[in-house]
Design an enzyme around this catalytic site. Structure first.
Site, mmCIF file in Angstrom:
data_model
loop_
_atom_site.group_PDB
_atom_site.id
_atom_site.type_symbol
_atom_site.label_atom_id
_atom_site.label_comp_id
_atom_site.label_asym_id
_atom_site.label_seq_id
_atom_site.Cartn_x
_atom_site.Cartn_y
_atom_site.Cartn_z
ATOM 1 N N GLN A 223 -22.801 -12.651 -19.973
ATOM 2 C CA GLN A 223 -21.381 -12.294 -20.028
ATOM 3 C C GLN A 223 -20.494 -13.527 -19.862
ATOM 4 O OE1 GLN A 223 -22.549 -8.521 -17.327
ATOM 5 N NE2 GLN A 223 -20.369 -8.845 -17.417
ATOM 6 N N ARG A 370 -19.456 -3.144 -12.954
ATOM 7 C CA ARG A 370 -18.206 -2.572 -13.480
ATOM 8 C C ARG A 370 -17.142 -2.590 -12.389
ATOM 9 N NH1 ARG A 370 -18.003 2.176 -17.984
ATOM 10 N NH2 ARG A 370 -15.976 1.616 -18.733
ATOM 11 N N CYS A 371 -16.940 -3.766 -11.863
ATOM 12 C CA CYS A 371 -16.212 -3.849 -10.605
ATOM 13 C C CYS A 371 -15.677 -5.252 -10.433
ATOM 14 C CB CYS A 371 -17.217 -3.514 -9.509
ATOM 15 S SG CYS A 371 -16.793 -4.005 -7.858
ATOM 16 N N GLU A 741 -12.728 -0.957 -15.616
ATOM 17 C CA GLU A 741 -13.594 -0.474 -14.541
ATOM 18 C C GLU A 741 -12.926 0.534 -13.612
ATOM 19 O OE1 GLU A 741 -14.115 -4.440 -13.325
ATOM 20 O OE2 GLU A 741 -12.811 -4.248 -11.602
#
Ligand code: CDP
Length: 796
Positions: A223, A370-371, A741
């Protein structure tokens, strides 16, 4: 005569433009790492430890070397001769690449085989003989903190016990004083369990070292390609310009593809040694047991309350289980990420948070699944504490939140931990959610149902989360400041190429980034190609995680468009033969202020940049922008869930889910809704079914998709989404806030609060997630809290 363009028709801001990337994704034409085949490519497999804590007394790889088709066997000892047995992590710790002295978690990388194909490599891994001398295993941080606990990281000088850090923030004394004045103190203890991001595509890399050019190209599932390039340069001591990292299509990241994994390092070394491309593709179990877990934090929280419902202060103590290596990416200054963003949306005068992190015999944990760096845990603790406190006060859940929410006039609002909330209309979102769910009606139905022995419940979760790290003064990873970038090249026909330092993993960047260009320049989004993920072509950026793309890279896109527009304005003045001051802009065209019919399109300006520029002007129409955000963006969300719990079995069904999300200006409303639905699905899964834990010997339980459940459309409840409340971010160039998120962050508490509400009157304060039927049933029948913490061996 030229005319202003219709923004929606050209796929600009606010258009629900269909996702351009789906053209290839839904036809099976995506180009993922495993789709890439290079001439002469070899395959790598990893031998993993079967045990959680043991001393390695012998590794004999001779049988593996003898298998035809095997080219190389890597062990920790060989890595050590090249100073590569250990690597630095993104949190200033070290991590074993291949174990030398001990294994410290089940699934740890012990050796690698590189062979003609993955099957030969796998067989050869099984032919490697390793002798393990078992050591006592530590599976939770309470056990890790005990005075007689074995020291897991005995490789580190001066590491006496298993504590990684003690960190605190806030005003301890002021908080004590406020607690002394409280009418009531509400207390809650709970555990946010370990969970796994489990992207559909596992991690992998193809390293391709070219001896003749000395250039290393690595295709990989990351990522953050530029951060990986920097890490490879430092670890492998290769010059940065000789390293090219390419992230092709990525099948979901969710934070799991941010850390640096041993598989990447080993495939790189193998390619350098063998001078052939080496591919490593992890299998599902390998991904589930060894790569970035998330959460695993314990909370002991207290709230000081006034009788009328006003919160006077909050005190929190958290204990995080990081596993054997502190390897998650947190901004360097914040050891427990942005946990202190908790309680931001409420007007609370004073608070204190003490956090500590410990090593255990588990795979590294704590990634931002997702944070935005621990905000999921922060908001879960916040909303579970809000629920418990309202009940302790005997106050209505919605009213308790309304009394304490930051009001519209209070923005920008400073939280007790020092963050500055940019904007919001929190009360309006709550009211909209309550109306949509039919709050008063549901409360009546609930009372009626009770009389018939049916357990209905309603759970609310309201939260504002920080998205878009930097600013660079406060946010860095390993000293690299957190900003982002965009580069725009407008060709002479008015078509454009946009590159950013972000790297999408399915969020739709190729679609929405074009929409920002359309909004700023009037170039139709279909005429913009978006490229990300190749360090040789993309400008430097920190990558995509923590929903930072729109707040940071998205802002950089708007800024580079404005630079390009400024040059196009000069070209327009030249074409229209007036001075620049006499030129006005409307979407897609410049015109003469005093004669609005006289105008030129952005396409005509682009052509002029290559064919008819004024004397002295540099040709071409392109630029770049690096954006250092002045602040985080703070979207707000209100999630309300209603459930029915079966008292006989503990099974609970979702009746309704209402989501109100204010993420500022929505670039693409359809994509935003998709992001919210995805987040709510993950929230539902975490609270309802997703169970991955460890037994007392450190064996990972739930290391396959038969046990660790991914909800399908069949299990997933429907959602009612609302986007009517829009509060632009005042500091973001297009007013957008992050959203990717929010629902995964704020959602879990709404589900758990709903079940806890249904259990009202039983005296049960908490059941740890996932709220599996047996846990709920135990709570109902035994009338006690149910903990999900991994069990500790008691038989010595
Ligand atoms: O960093 P990441 O892409 O995961 O998260 P994000 O910035 O919140 O964006 C997720 C997706 O939603 C992207 O395609 C964004 O462009 C889109 N989005 C939007 O259309 N409007 C917003 N206000 C925020 C995000």
């Amino acid at each position: 005569m030229t005319q202003a363009l219709d923004e929606i028709k050209i796929g600009g801001m606010g258009a629900s433009r269909k996702r351009v990337e789906d053209n290839r994704f839904i036809r099976g034409r995506g180009n993922y790492t495993d789709d890439i085949h290079l001439p002469g490519m070899l395959h790598m497999e990893i031998l993993r430890s079967p045990v959680a804590h043991a001393r390695i007394t012998r590794i004999d790889a001779s049988k593996a070397w003898e298998i035809p088709g095997v080219h190389l066997v890597l062990t920790g000892e060989m890595m050590a001769t090249r100073n590569l047995a250990w690597m630095p992590t993104l949190s200033y710790d070290t991590q074993a690449v291949l174990a030398t002295d001990k294994v410290r978690f089940q699934g740890q990388e012990v050796a690698c085989v590189i062979a003609d194909d993955p099957y030969i490599a796998k067989d050869a891994c099984e032919a490697i003989d390793v002798d393990y001398e078992p050591l006592p295993v530590v599976v939770n941080p309470q056990q890790a903190a005990a005075a007689d606990a074995p020291v897991i990281r005995d490789d580190k000088e001066n590491q006496a016990g298993n504590v990684i850090y003690n960190w605190e923030v806030g005003d301890a004394e002021g908080t004590d004083r406020a607690f002394a004045r409280a009418d009531l103190v509400s207390r809650l203890q709970l555990h946010y369990p370990r969970s796994h991001p489990s992207p559909i595509e596992c991690c992998g890399s193809i390293a391709d070292f070219n001896r003749s050019t000395s250039k290393l190209t690595v295709y990989m599932t990351t990522q953050a390609p530029h951060i990986i390039r920097a890490a490879v340069a430092l670890v492998a001591e290769l010059p940065e310009h000789m390293i090219r990292i390419i992230s092709p299509d990525i099948g979901g990241g969710f934070g799991n593809k941010v850390p640096v994994y041993p598989g990447y390092v080993c495939s790189i070394l193998a390619s350098i040694l063998l001078e052939r491309p080496v591919k490593w593709i992890e299998d599902k179990t390998g991904n589930l047991i060894s790569t970035g877990f998330a959460r695993d934090v314990y909370l002991d929280g207290e709230m000081a309350l006034r009788r009328d419902g006003k919160i006077l202060a909050v005190r929190m103590r958290t204990t995080a289980d990081h596993g054997a290596f502190f390897a998650d990416a947190q901004p360097s200054k914040f050891k427990i990420g942005l946990m202190h963003s908790t309680f931001g949306c409420y007007d609370i005068p004073v608070a204190h948070l003490a956090a500590r992190g410990l090593y255990t015999n588990k795979a590294p944990g704590g990634v931002a699944y997702r944070c935005s760096f621990r905000v999921t845990e922060a908001m879960f603790f916040q909303e579970r504490m809000m629920h418990a406190a309202a009940n302790d006060l005997g106050m209505d859940q919605a009213e308790f939140r309304r009394v304490n929410l930051v009001s519209d006039e209070q923005f920008p609002h400073r939280t007790p931990f020092g963050f500055l909330l940019d904007s919001g209309q929190y009360g309006a979102c709550l009211d909209l959610g309550l109306k949509a769910v039919g709050y008063e009606d549901f409360l009546r139905q609930k009372e009626e149902a009770r009389k018939n022995g049916r357990l209905l419940g309603i759970g609310i979760s309201t939260m504002s989360e920080p998205l878009g790290a930097g600013n660079s003064r406060e946010y860095d990873i390993l000293g690299i400041k957190m900003f982002d970038s965009a580069e725009l090249r407008v060709h002479m026909t008015g078509k454009a190429l946009l590159r950013t330092g972000a790297r999408g993993q399915g969020q739709g960047h190729e679609t929405t980034w074009g929409q920002i260009v359309a909004h700023e320049l009037g170039i139709p989004a279909d005429d913009v190609t978006v490229e990300e993920g190749d360090t040789d072509t993309a400008p430097f950026g920190m990558g995509t995680y923590a929903s930072r793309s729109t707040p940071v890279a998205g802002a950089a896109i708007a800024m580079v468009c404005r630079k390009v527009r400024a040059k196009a304005r000069r070209l327009a003045a030249h074409l229209l033969e007036v001075s620049e001051e006499d030129i006005e802009w409307e979407l897609g065209r410049f015109y003469v202020r005093s004669a609005p019919d006289r105008g030129v399109t952005i396409t005509e300006c682009a052509m002029a940049a290559y064919s008819n520029m004024p004397d002295g002007m540099e040709p071409g129409l392109e630029n770049n922008a690096y954006y250092d955000p002045p602040n985080l963006t703070w979207p707000f969300a209100c999630y309300i869930v209603t459930v029915e719990v079966d008292p006989e079995t503990g099974v609970w069904d979702v009746l309704n889910i209402v989501a109100v999300d204010d993420c500022g200006v929505r670039i693409n409303p359809m994509i935003v809704e998709g992001q919210i639905m995805g987040g709510l699905t993950e929230a539902f899964a975490m609270s309802n079914m997703q169970f991955i834990t460890f037994d007392a010997d450190g064996n990972c339980v739930g290391s396959n998709y038969m046990d660790y459940l991914i909800p399908t459309a069949w299990e997933t409840p429907g959602f009612e989404l609302h986007g009517e409340v829009v509060t632009p971010s005042p500091h973001h160039p297009i007013g957008a806030k992050g959203v990717g998120e929010c629902a995964a962050v704020g959602g879990p508490a709404a589900f758990v609060n709903a079940v806890m509400d249904a259990l009202g009157g039983t005296g049960v304060r908490n059941i740890d997630m996932p709220l599996l039927p047996d846990r709920v049933w135990e709570a109902i029948t035994e009338r006690h809290d149910v903990s999900g913490a991994p069990p500790v061996r008691t038989d010595g």
